[in-house]
Design a protein around this motif. Structure first.
Motif, PDB file in Angstrom:
ATOM      1  N   GLU A 253       2.251   1.193  14.804  1.00 52.33           N
ATOM      2  CA  GLU A 253       2.935   0.109  14.120  1.00 52.33           C
ATOM      3  C   GLU A 253       2.757   0.304  12.617  1.00 52.33           C
ATOM      4  O   GLU A 253       1.635   0.390  12.108  1.00 52.33           O
ATOM      5  CB  GLU A 253       2.379  -1.234  14.575  1.00 52.33           C
ATOM      6  CG  GLU A 253       2.613  -1.489  16.061  1.00 52.33           C
ATOM      7  CD  GLU A 253       2.065  -2.819  16.531  1.00 52.33           C
ATOM      8  OE1 GLU A 253       1.563  -3.596  15.686  1.00 52.33           O
ATOM      9  OE2 GLU A 253       2.131  -3.095  17.751  1.00 52.33           O
ATOM     10  N   LEU A 254       3.879   0.374  11.920  1.00 50.37           N
ATOM     11  CA  LEU A 254       3.906   0.720  10.506  1.00 50.37           C
ATOM     12  C   LEU A 254       4.329  -0.479   9.667  1.00 50.37           C
ATOM     13  O   LEU A 254       4.871  -1.466  10.190  1.00 50.37           O
ATOM     14  CB  LEU A 254       4.876   1.893  10.281  1.00 50.37           C
ATOM     15  CG  LEU A 254       4.660   3.111  11.190  1.00 50.37           C
ATOM     16  CD1 LEU A 254       5.797   4.114  11.021  1.00 50.37           C
ATOM     17  CD2 LEU A 254       3.325   3.754  10.900  1.00 50.37           C
ATOM     18  N   PRO A 255       4.087  -0.440   8.363  1.00 52.38           N
ATOM     19  CA  PRO A 255       4.530  -1.546   7.504  1.00 52.38           C
ATOM     20  C   PRO A 255       6.038  -1.764   7.607  1.00 52.38           C
ATOM     21  O   PRO A 255       6.800  -0.840   7.902  1.00 52.38           O
ATOM     22  CB  PRO A 255       4.128  -1.069   6.101  1.00 52.38           C
ATOM     23  CG  PRO A 255       3.005  -0.110   6.331  1.00 52.38           C
ATOM     24  CD  PRO A 255       3.334   0.585   7.615  1.00 52.38           C
ATOM     25  N   ASP A 289      -0.992   4.606   6.596  1.00 53.88           N
ATOM     26  CA  ASP A 289       0.333   4.123   7.001  1.00 53.88           C
ATOM     27  C   ASP A 289       0.280   3.217   8.223  1.00 53.88           C
ATOM     28  O   ASP A 289       1.269   2.587   8.572  1.00 53.88           O
ATOM     29  CB  ASP A 289       1.248   5.311   7.322  1.00 53.88           C
ATOM     30  CG  ASP A 289       1.409   6.250   6.151  1.00 53.88           C
ATOM     31  OD1 ASP A 289       1.431   5.768   4.999  1.00 53.88           O
ATOM     32  OD2 ASP A 289       1.514   7.476   6.372  1.00 53.88           O
ATOM     33  N   ILE A 290      -0.869   3.179   8.887  1.00 56.61           N
ATOM     34  CA  ILE A 290      -0.964   2.493  10.179  1.00 56.61           C
ATOM     35  C   ILE A 290      -1.410   1.047   9.992  1.00 56.61           C
ATOM     36  O   ILE A 290      -2.387   0.759   9.310  1.00 56.61           O
ATOM     37  CB  ILE A 290      -1.973   3.214  11.091  1.00 56.61           C
ATOM     38  CG1 ILE A 290      -1.411   4.576  11.517  1.00 56.61           C
ATOM     39  CG2 ILE A 290      -2.314   2.370  12.302  1.00 56.61           C
ATOM     40  CD1 ILE A 290      -0.386   4.504  12.608  1.00 56.61           C
ATOM     41  N   VAL A 291      -0.675   0.121  10.612  1.00 59.00           N
ATOM     42  CA  VAL A 291      -1.143  -1.260  10.711  1.00 59.00           C
ATOM     43  C   VAL A 291      -1.926  -1.434  12.004  1.00 59.00           C
ATOM     44  O   VAL A 291      -3.022  -1.975  12.000  1.00 59.00           O
ATOM     45  CB  VAL A 291       0.058  -2.242  10.659  1.00 59.00           C
ATOM     46  CG1 VAL A 291      -0.425  -3.680  10.838  1.00 59.00           C
ATOM     47  CG2 VAL A 291       0.813  -2.083   9.346  1.00 59.00           C
ATOM     48  N   HIS A 292      -1.356  -0.977  13.123  1.00 56.38           N
ATOM     49  CA  HIS A 292      -2.039  -0.968  14.409  1.00 56.38           C
ATOM     50  C   HIS A 292      -1.657   0.293  15.146  1.00 56.38           C
ATOM     51  O   HIS A 292      -0.536   0.816  14.993  1.00 56.38           O
ATOM     52  CB  HIS A 292      -1.642  -2.170  15.274  1.00 56.38           C
ATOM     53  CG  HIS A 292      -2.182  -3.472  14.778  1.00 56.38           C
ATOM     54  ND1 HIS A 292      -3.514  -3.814  14.851  1.00 56.38           N
ATOM     55  CD2 HIS A 292      -1.551  -4.549  14.221  1.00 56.38           C
ATOM     56  CE1 HIS A 292      -3.689  -5.019  14.345  1.00 56.38           C
ATOM     57  NE2 HIS A 292      -2.527  -5.490  13.970  1.00 56.38           N
ATOM     58  N   LEU A 293      -2.560   0.785  15.967  1.00 50.11           N
ATOM     59  CA  LEU A 293      -2.253   1.884  16.878  1.00 50.11           C
ATOM     60  C   LEU A 293      -2.601   1.409  18.267  1.00 50.11           C
ATOM     61  O   LEU A 293      -3.763   1.118  18.567  1.00 50.11           O
ATOM     62  CB  LEU A 293      -3.067   3.144  16.515  1.00 50.11           C
ATOM     63  CG  LEU A 293      -2.706   4.399  17.320  1.00 50.11           C
ATOM     64  CD1 LEU A 293      -1.339   4.927  16.870  1.00 50.11           C
ATOM     65  CD2 LEU A 293      -3.756   5.480  17.155  1.00 50.11           C
TER      66      LEU A 293
END
Length: 296
Positions: A253-255, A289-293
């Motif tokens: 999950e990206l910005p 760059d990652i919000v959630h993985l």
């Protein structure tokens, strides 16, 4: 370093403002700062100073401030028995009972390594912590890219710790938090875990911390000797071997409400996670760059 509420080695000096007494330490004894210094601070070694405080907001915040003020040498270690404003990646907050885990930060100044390779420091720290805990606690600790430490509890992977890197002047402060003796009724979320719940052979925090810091010193030395090259240092191979994310289908999950789905196939030379998408393209994703993985 001058974080507030610094402790000496006598647990009775912690006071009883929170209803504590000297007998309340029997379940979760305090760290022995003097013994830790004796074991870790030595001529020619990485660790230059080891300080234990009873409580503070965040060891990372304290050590970043000290480093930026020129008051911390490379190899400074700040350990807290309790943190009131502990932070994870993307400023996420977490709390844990006093003396229930390893909560510490270290200041590293790898000036002889190109800054472009400093992104490997969180991954290096993960490998070091997992290696140290495997040896001292007898717990198989896996790594979830980019900064989580996983243990197996009742057949399920659970997060038992995390790593936070912050730039500080001409160096980096690496923060580590590991749940050691948390019981099931103390977990912040059901998906969390601890070394005790993972059936560790030892939950004595003094030898656990010594093992982790010695492992970190070893891996950091290898990495610096290789000029920060993760492959030459054996770091890239070691991280891949211990990374539970690889081989799994995940959603990054990206910005901006964007996402990328694919199989995690590698960690590249820059420490980025490489996803093989359904379009047949391999896409590298950086930790920043990652919000959630999440599992896809």
């Amino acid at each position: 370093m001058t974080p507030r509420d610094a402790a000496d080695d006598n647990p009775a000096n912690d006071g009883d403002s929170a209803g504590r007494s000297r007998w309340s330490y029997l379940d979760r004894p305090p760290l022995n700062a003097t013994a830790l210094r004796r074991a870790l601070v030595r001529p020619g070694g990485l660790w230059s100073e080891v300080e234990v405080v009873q409580r503070t907001g965040s060891t990372n915040a304290d050590l970043v401030a000290a480093a930026e003020a020129g008051e911390a040498a490379e190899g400074a270690v700040l350990i807290a028995e309790e943190q009131s404003a502990a932070r994870g990646r993307l400023d996420r907050r977490w709390t844990a009972p006093a003396r229930s885990g390893l909560f510490f930060s270290v200041f590293l100044r790898p000036g002889d390594v190109p800054v472009a390779r400093w992104g490997w420091l969180p991954l290096l720290t993960g490998v070091a912590v997992a290696t140290g805990l495997a040896r001292s606690a007898g717990v198989d600790t896996a790594l979830k890219w980019p900064n989580d430490l996983l243990v197996t509890v009742d057949g399920q992977e659970r997060k038992a710790g995390g790593i936070l890197a912050e730039r500080a002047g001409d160096g980096v402060v690496m923060g580590v938090g590991v749940n050691v003796t948390l019981r099931a009724d103390e977990l912040p979320v059901p998906q969390a875990g601890s070394l005790a719940l993972a059936d560790a052979v030892s939950t004595d925090r003094d030898p656990l911390l010594r093992a982790v810091l010695r492992s970190l010193e070893d891996w950091y030395g290898r990495w610096r000797d290789a000029g920060g090259d993760p492959a030459a240092a054996g770091l890239q191979e070691a991280y891949a071997a211990g990374c539970a994310t690889l081989g799994r289908r995940v959603r990054a999950e990206l910005p901006g409400d964007r996402s990328l789905v694919g199989e995690a196939v590698a960690v590249d030379g820059d420490g980025r996670l490489v996803l093989a998408t359904e379009k047949g393209v391999q896409e590298p994703v950086g930790a920043g760059d990652i919000v959630h993985l999440r599992p896809a």
